[in-house]
Scaffold this motif. Structure first.
Motif, PDB file in Angstrom:
ATOM      1  N   PHE A 325       0.840  -1.204   0.000  1.00 17.18           N
ATOM      2  CA  PHE A 325       0.000   0.000   0.000  1.00 17.18           C
ATOM      3  C   PHE A 325       0.872   1.250   0.000  1.00 17.18           C
ATOM      4  CE2 PHE A 325      -2.289   3.422   2.107  1.00 17.18           C
ATOM      5  CZ  PHE A 325      -3.485   3.434   1.419  1.00 17.18           C
ATOM      6  N   SER A 326       1.886   1.277   0.858  1.00 15.09           N
ATOM      7  CA  SER A 326       2.788   2.434   0.904  1.00 15.09           C
ATOM      8  C   SER A 326       3.588   2.564  -0.387  1.00 15.09           C
ATOM      9  CB  SER A 326       3.743   2.306   2.099  1.00 15.09           C
ATOM     10  OG  SER A 326       3.032   2.255   3.316  1.00 15.09           O
ATOM     11  N   ILE A 327       3.975   1.429  -0.961  1.00 12.02           N
ATOM     12  CA  ILE A 327       4.713   1.459  -2.230  1.00 12.02           C
ATOM     13  C   ILE A 327       3.856   2.091  -3.324  1.00 12.02           C
ATOM     14  CG2 ILE A 327       5.674  -0.016  -4.042  1.00 12.02           C
ATOM     15  CD1 ILE A 327       6.576  -1.940  -1.851  1.00 12.02           C
ATOM     16  N   ILE A 328       2.578   1.760  -3.344  1.00 13.65           N
ATOM     17  CA  ILE A 328       1.670   2.325  -4.346  1.00 13.65           C
ATOM     18  C   ILE A 328       1.505   3.823  -4.140  1.00 13.65           C
ATOM     19  CG2 ILE A 328      -0.769   2.376  -5.024  1.00 13.65           C
ATOM     20  CD1 ILE A 328      -0.795  -0.657  -4.686  1.00 13.65           C
ATOM     21  N   ILE A 329       1.325   4.247  -2.889  1.00  9.34           N
ATOM     22  CA  ILE A 329       1.127   5.667  -2.609  1.00  9.34           C
ATOM     23  C   ILE A 329       2.353   6.473  -3.022  1.00  9.34           C
ATOM     24  CG2 ILE A 329       0.743   7.354  -0.783  1.00  9.34           C
ATOM     25  CD1 ILE A 329      -1.712   5.649  -1.504  1.00  9.34           C
ATOM     26  N   GLU A 330       3.544   5.907  -2.877  1.00 10.81           N
ATOM     27  CA  GLU A 330       4.779   6.627  -3.177  1.00 10.81           C
ATOM     28  C   GLU A 330       5.229   6.480  -4.631  1.00 10.81           C
ATOM     29  OE1 GLU A 330       7.985   6.145  -0.471  1.00 10.81           O
ATOM     30  OE2 GLU A 330       6.706   6.232   1.310  1.00 10.81           O
ATOM     31  N   PHE A 331       4.440   5.807  -5.460  1.00 11.34           N
ATOM     32  CA  PHE A 331       4.797   5.681  -6.868  1.00 11.34           C
ATOM     33  C   PHE A 331       4.808   7.074  -7.511  1.00 11.34           C
ATOM     34  CE2 PHE A 331       3.917   4.929 -11.340  1.00 11.34           C
ATOM     35  CZ  PHE A 331       4.760   3.869 -11.620  1.00 11.34           C
ATOM     36  N   PRO A 332       5.756   7.416  -8.421  1.00 17.16           N
ATOM     37  CA  PRO A 332       6.713   6.546  -9.111  1.00 17.16           C
ATOM     38  C   PRO A 332       8.068   6.375  -8.421  1.00 17.16           C
ATOM     39  CG  PRO A 332       6.732   8.700 -10.112  1.00 17.16           C
ATOM     40  CD  PRO A 332       5.703   8.765  -9.017  1.00 17.16           C
ATOM     41  N   GLU A 333       8.270   7.043  -7.272  1.00 17.99           N
ATOM     42  CA  GLU A 333       9.553   6.882  -6.584  1.00 17.99           C
ATOM     43  C   GLU A 333       9.821   5.428  -6.208  1.00 17.99           C
ATOM     44  OE1 GLU A 333       7.411   9.210  -5.995  1.00 17.99           O
ATOM     45  OE2 GLU A 333       8.491  11.066  -6.494  1.00 17.99           O
ATOM     46  N   SER A 334       8.771   4.652  -6.049  1.00 18.63           N
ATOM     47  CA  SER A 334       8.909   3.258  -5.609  1.00 18.63           C
ATOM     48  C   SER A 334       8.923   2.270  -6.769  1.00 18.63           C
ATOM     49  CB  SER A 334       7.763   2.918  -4.656  1.00 18.63           C
ATOM     50  OG  SER A 334       6.506   3.073  -5.302  1.00 18.63           O
ATOM     51  N   GLN A 335       9.178   2.725  -7.982  1.00 16.87           N
ATOM     52  CA  GLN A 335       9.115   1.833  -9.140  1.00 16.87           C
ATOM     53  C   GLN A 335      10.139   0.707  -9.049  1.00 16.87           C
ATOM     54  OE1 GLN A 335       8.899   3.778 -12.911  1.00 16.87           O
ATOM     55  NE2 GLN A 335       9.401   1.958 -14.081  1.00 16.87           N
ATOM     56  N   ALA A 336      11.322   0.995  -8.499  1.00 13.77           N
ATOM     57  CA  ALA A 336      12.357  -0.045  -8.390  1.00 13.77           C
ATOM     58  C   ALA A 336      11.872  -1.217  -7.536  1.00 13.77           C
ATOM     59  CB  ALA A 336      13.629   0.557  -7.801  1.00 13.77           C
ATOM     60  N   LEU A 377      -9.236   8.977  -4.881  1.00 20.98           N
ATOM     61  CA  LEU A 377      -8.940   9.020  -6.320  1.00 20.98           C
ATOM     62  C   LEU A 377      -7.437   9.056  -6.575  1.00 20.98           C
ATOM     63  CD1 LEU A 377     -11.675  11.478  -7.636  1.00 20.98           C
ATOM     64  CD2 LEU A 377     -11.416   9.083  -8.246  1.00 20.98           C
ATOM     65  N   THR A 378      -6.713   9.838  -5.762  1.00 23.00           N
ATOM     66  CA  THR A 378      -5.258   9.907  -5.914  1.00 23.00           C
ATOM     67  C   THR A 378      -4.633   8.532  -5.693  1.00 23.00           C
ATOM     68  OG1 THR A 378      -5.242  12.212  -5.175  1.00 23.00           O
ATOM     69  CG2 THR A 378      -3.164  11.010  -5.069  1.00 23.00           C
ATOM     70  N   ALA A 379      -5.086   7.845  -4.645  1.00 25.26           N
ATOM     71  CA  ALA A 379      -4.559   6.502  -4.371  1.00 25.26           C
ATOM     72  C   ALA A 379      -4.937   5.529  -5.482  1.00 25.26           C
ATOM     73  CB  ALA A 379      -5.082   6.007  -3.024  1.00 25.26           C
ATOM     74  N   TYR A 380      -6.141   5.646  -6.010  1.00 26.48           N
ATOM     75  CA  TYR A 380      -6.588   4.758  -7.081  1.00 26.48           C
ATOM     76  C   TYR A 380      -5.757   4.968  -8.349  1.00 26.48           C
ATOM     77  CZ  TYR A 380      -9.725   2.579 -10.493  1.00 26.48           C
ATOM     78  OH  TYR A 380     -10.250   1.798 -11.495  1.00 26.48           O
ATOM     79  N   ILE A 381      -5.480   6.225  -8.668  1.00 26.75           N
ATOM     80  CA  ILE A 381      -4.656   6.520  -9.852  1.00 26.75           C
ATOM     81  C   ILE A 381      -3.245   5.981  -9.654  1.00 26.75           C
ATOM     82  CG2 ILE A 381      -3.629   8.394 -11.194  1.00 26.75           C
ATOM     83  CD1 ILE A 381      -6.205   9.999 -10.586  1.00 26.75           C
ATOM     84  N   ILE A 384      -3.341   2.298 -10.234  1.00 25.05           N
ATOM     85  CA  ILE A 384      -3.406   1.948 -11.658  1.00 25.05           C
ATOM     86  C   ILE A 384      -2.002   1.942 -12.255  1.00 25.05           C
ATOM     87  CG2 ILE A 384      -4.192   2.743 -13.914  1.00 25.05           C
ATOM     88  CD1 ILE A 384      -6.708   3.815 -12.533  1.00 25.05           C
ATOM     89  N   LYS A 385      -1.231   2.991 -11.975  1.00 28.26           N
ATOM     90  CA  LYS A 385       0.110   3.099 -12.564  1.00 28.26           C
ATOM     91  C   LYS A 385       1.065   2.074 -11.962  1.00 28.26           C
ATOM     92  CE  LYS A 385      -0.142   7.982 -13.814  1.00 28.26           C
ATOM     93  NZ  LYS A 385       0.516   9.302 -13.723  1.00 28.26           N
ATOM     94  N   ALA A 386       0.994   1.902 -10.641  1.00 31.64           N
ATOM     95  CA  ALA A 386       1.937   0.996  -9.982  1.00 31.64           C
ATOM     96  C   ALA A 386       1.669  -0.458 -10.341  1.00 31.64           C
ATOM     97  CB  ALA A 386       1.868   1.196  -8.468  1.00 31.64           C
ATOM     98  N   LEU A 387       0.410  -0.852 -10.327  1.00 31.79           N
ATOM     99  CA  LEU A 387       0.087  -2.253 -10.596  1.00 31.79           C
ATOM    100  C   LEU A 387       0.270  -2.611 -12.063  1.00 31.79           C
ATOM    101  CD1 LEU A 387      -3.002  -2.749  -8.253  1.00 31.79           C
ATOM    102  CD2 LEU A 387      -0.618  -3.378  -7.864  1.00 31.79           C
ATOM    103  N   ARG A 388       0.319  -1.625 -12.948  1.00 29.16           N
ATOM    104  CA  ARG A 388       0.676  -1.896 -14.334  1.00 29.16           C
ATOM    105  C   ARG A 388       2.139  -2.337 -14.437  1.00 29.16           C
ATOM    106  NH1 ARG A 388      -3.798  -3.048 -16.879  1.00 29.16           N
ATOM    107  NH2 ARG A 388      -5.246  -1.302 -17.127  1.00 29.16           N
ATOM    108  N   ILE A 389       2.992  -1.802 -13.569  1.00 29.91           N
ATOM    109  CA  ILE A 389       4.386  -2.241 -13.528  1.00 29.91           C
ATOM    110  C   ILE A 389       4.453  -3.677 -13.005  1.00 29.91           C
ATOM    111  CG2 ILE A 389       6.661  -1.788 -12.527  1.00 29.91           C
ATOM    112  CD1 ILE A 389       5.826   0.353 -14.463  1.00 29.91           C
TER     113      ILE A 389
END
Length: 798
Positions: A325-336, A377-381, A384-389
């Motif tokens: 959950f925290s990784i998703i909220i901090e995306f894109p910094e958490s992409q690695a 909405l911010t968390a949902y967006i 979407i981006k994080a789980l696509r990775i």
């Protein structure tokens, strides 16, 4: 006969002396038969057909010695733990335990080694007698049926069975601690992770043995570690005794290292570092445990490496699963971190666990009334981006975020938040998505085209994908389309944008529409031109209003219609194309009414067959307030300007009297007066009696350029969504009255189906659910416009 028995007795005595080592005083008279005597004795037994009992007697004797002497001696070394288990932990786990363990294994090894020559002698006797097989009776072939390797295996198997029949729990725990400390010492003395010298020198105690640096015993631990392993290996007991302990230590250190290295750190990729540590520090240590050079050893190490790698991936996945959950909220910094997790997820079977864990986290931390819709909405967006990775197929996103979509659908302000974010001046996620200009892709209007499918790179959906969803809906990367698909229709968003645009145009009192035109063009690419034609008319009205104001305020119009008593600019709206405006009662001052009437006549002269219907409670008034000791400038709403206007007629007004001249209810009027009270311009002299303060109060300094914020209740000039919805539902009322007039009484299901068939098609409304219809009809029952009886609605009798 007695002579033969005596001869056999002597032979058996020789055999028993040769095959029973002197473990204690029981068989320690110093006599050890030679090999020739032993061979002669066995040949004698062969001649009588009883040579086979030698092997049987040897194993029976071995089991007796192990059970009564060797194994009890081994476990007796650890009796000190019983007393020390509840005391100082060093008593059980410190260097004393290492020495005891080493002594116990050494004694076990030396005792058991006494039996190995016996096995060799048995094998030699077999080979010698086999060469003389032709001269011996046939019974001699029954002397030894097993090879030497089989004999050795049986001997070690007997030792293993009797030694491990019952292992004390404390011994297992201490063995784990022994190997854990050995691993730490191995890391310190043979640093494969490059411990910094200065870091170790700065520490007051050794991180491995926990002694001060001067008394570090890591070398002793490693020496003990090597000796114990070597003895256990020679006894064929290493895997049986230490296998579980070694594996447990390896698993624990993998968990500790992953936690220490990765937990809470999302910005860097750690899998290469973890794999290097595993291949270096951990596997090198395990190789030192199972040090061999044969093919069996190579297979064993390969299996261990495979197990350790798999456990490493599982551990990393479990750690990241808790933080996802925290990784998703901090995306894109958490992409690695997501890319590492993707690799591990492909190599483990924890996909379903991750889906369940993340779904629970989202429901627990997001889907409750304490979180703003904008934050959801911010968390949902971000999801979407994080789980696509994490999963390019989009199946994890679909399964995890379905509760979020359902919850957003229930919130009344979801559509407004989405539309507001789309046209935000900042660098919001949705605003940047809107700039891409791609059309919406909804499930209900998507038809796959074979020409668009690259069959060479096509991949099937995962097994947990929803078969009722199209592949394109899983793999879509368009965030706006996914948000619109929450409701399954574009109509709600278009309607909300119309309201938002109208509110902006009528609240800013600015004729510059360049920015709004740019957003409108971008939205056309998404929603289509026909959907947004209403908004085009609204923007055209603003441009026309600017041109009309210039013309009406020209010198000729001022001369003909006396428009110029004070500056007046109007926003002229085409009533059919604008959303419903907020309605309030307000009687403007007479001078303002005359000015509005003059403007109206000038407009009629300009437009011919068109006229104006003024909304006097809306707009912005710029006024100069001349008091006794100062002049202040304000920009306020018409109702605030009307209130202060009447105080120039007389300085004292009661609330009732002021309400009568302004035609504003007293409750609303008091709230408006509070604005002027806050500025110190009006004062409540007595209950519901207000007077004008000509002189500035001593307690505050008023400056026309620095004023308190105006109250927010008039922030929107549009009717509330509830009022607009009520107006829409009134459209259905005439249909309902007609149904009940012609058909008598009807149940709500029949009313709803007939409305869907005749009233909701092409009405321009958003439809009506059966639940909403029931609330509307029940309200009409309370108003005595309907009668409800036995599940049927009917009109009241006249």
């Amino acid at each position: 006969m007695s002579e033969a028995l005596e001869t056999l007795s002597v032979a058996w005595n020789v055999i028993s002396k040769a095959f029973r080592p002197a473990l204690d005083s029981r068989n320690n008279d110093g006599y050890l038969p030679s090999y020739e005597d032993l061979k002669a004795s066995v040949e004698l037994l062969h001649q009588h057909g009883i040579a086979h009992i030698v092997e049987e007697w040897f194993f029976e004797t071995l089991q007796q010695d192990l059970r009564e002497i060797i194994v009890p001696r081994f476990w007796s070394h650890f009796d000190f733990q019983t007393a020390g288990a509840d005391g100082d932990p060093d008593t059980s786990f410190g260097s004393k335990y290492f020495r005891v363990l080493l002594n116990a294994v050494k004694e076990l090894h030396s005792s058991f080694q006494l039996y190995i020559p016996c096995v060799s002698q048995l094998q030699c006797l077999h080979e010698d007698l086999q060469a003389e097989e032709d001269t011996l009776p046939s019974e001699a072939q029954t002397f030894l049926q097993c090879s030497y390797l089989s004999l050795a295996s049986r001997v070690h198997l007997v030792l293993k069975a009797l030694l491990l029949a019952k292992i004390p729990q404390q011994f297992s725990n201490n063995l784990i601690n022994f190997y854990s400390r050995a691993f730490k010492a191995f890391q310190i003395k043979q640093p494969l992770e490059k411990y910094e010298e200065e870091d170790l020198d700065d520490q007051l105690e050794c991180p491995a043995c926990e002694n001060d640096n001067e008394n570090c015993c890591c070398v002793e631990v490693l020496n003990t570690f090597q000796e114990v392993n070597q003895h256990l290996k020679e006894l064929n007991l290493l895997e049986a005794v230490a296998g579980d302990a070694v594996t447990t230590v390896a698993y624990r250190h993998i968990q500790d290292y992953v936690q220490k290295t990765c937990k809470g750190n999302y910005e860097n990729s750690y899998m290469p570092q973890l794999e290097r540590w595993l291949d270096g520090a951990l596997l090198m240590w395990m190789q030192s445990v199972y040090s061999e050079s044969n093919a069996e050893y190579v297979v064993l190490i390969c299996n261990i490496k495979e197990q350790m790698n798999h456990f490493l991936y599982e551990t990393y996945t479990t750690v990241r699963m808790e933080e996802l959950f925290s990784i998703i909220i901090e995306f894109p910094e958490s992409q690695a971190a997501l890319e590492d997790l993707k690799v591990c997820l492909e190599k483990t079977n924890l996909r379903q666990n991750l889906i369940t864990s993340l779904k629970n986290s989202l429901e627990r931390r997001l889907l409750h009334p304490g979180v703003n819709t904008a934050d959801i909405l911010t968390a949902y967006i971000s999801a979407i981006k994080a789980l696509r990775i994490l999963d390019p197929t989009g199946v994890i996103l679909q399964l995890v975020c379905e509760p979020v979509r359902k919850y957003l659908r229930l919130r009344e302000d979801t559509v407004r938040c989405i539309v507001s974010s789309l046209t935000d001046d900042g660098c919001g996620e949705l605003a940047s998505e809107l700039m891409k200009g791609a059309p919406l892709l909804l499930d209900d209007n998507y038809q796959a085209d074979e020409e668009d499918v690259n069959w060479e790179s096509w991949q099937p959906d995962p097994s947990d994908a929803d078969p009722t969803k199209t592949t394109q809906s899983h793999r879509s990367h368009d965030i706006i389309s996914m948000l619109v698909s929450i409701y399954g229709s574009k109509d709600l968003f278009v309607k909300e944008y119309c309201v938002l645009l109208a509110d902006r145009l009528l609240s800013t009192f600015c004729y510059d529409t360049v920015k709004e035109i740019r957003y409108l063009e971008l939205l056309k690419l998404r929603f289509g031109e026909s959907q947004l034609h209403q908004c085009e008319v609204m923007l055209k009205d603003v441009a026309d209003s600017k041109r009309i104001n210039t013309h009406v305020n020209s010198e000729k119009m001022i001369a003909d219609f006396r428009v110029g008593e004070f500056p007046l600019n109007a926003m002229i709206l085409s009533a059919q194309f604008w959303p419903t405006l907020r309605e309030e009662h307000l009687q403007l001052p007479e001078i303002v009414e005359k000015a509005l009437e003059s403007y109206k006549k000038a407009f009629e002269a300009l437009k011919g067959n068109r006229t104006l219907c003024w909304k006097g409670h809306l707009g912005l008034v710029n006024l100069d307030l001349q008091l006794k000791d100062r002049t202040l400038n304000f920009s306020v709403s018409p109702i605030h300007a009307t209130i202060i206007w009447h105080f120039q007629e007389k300085a004292r007004w009661s609330l009732e009297a002021l309400s009568a001249v302004t035609r504003v209810p007293t409750s609303a009027l008091r709230r408006k007066i509070a604005y002027w009270q806050t500025l110190g311009i009006l004062r409540e002299e007595a209950t519901d009696v207000f007077v004008l303060e000509e002189e500035e109060p001593q307690r505050q300094s008023l400056d026309g350029s620095v004023l308190p914020d105006e109250e927010e209740e008039n922030g929107s000039v549009m009717a509330s969504s509830q009022d607009q919805r009520e107006e829409e539902l009134q459209v259905f009322w005439s249909f309902i009255v007609g149904m009940l007039t012609n058909l008598g009484s009807l149940p709500i299901e029949r009313i709803h189906s007939m409305l869907r068939m005749f009233a909701m098609q092409g009405s321009g409304t958003t439809g009506c659910s059966i639940h909403e219809l029931r609330q509307f009809l029940d309200r009409k029952v309370r108003e005595q416009k309907l009668v409800y009886s036995g599940g049927y609605y009917r009109l009241p009798r006249a």
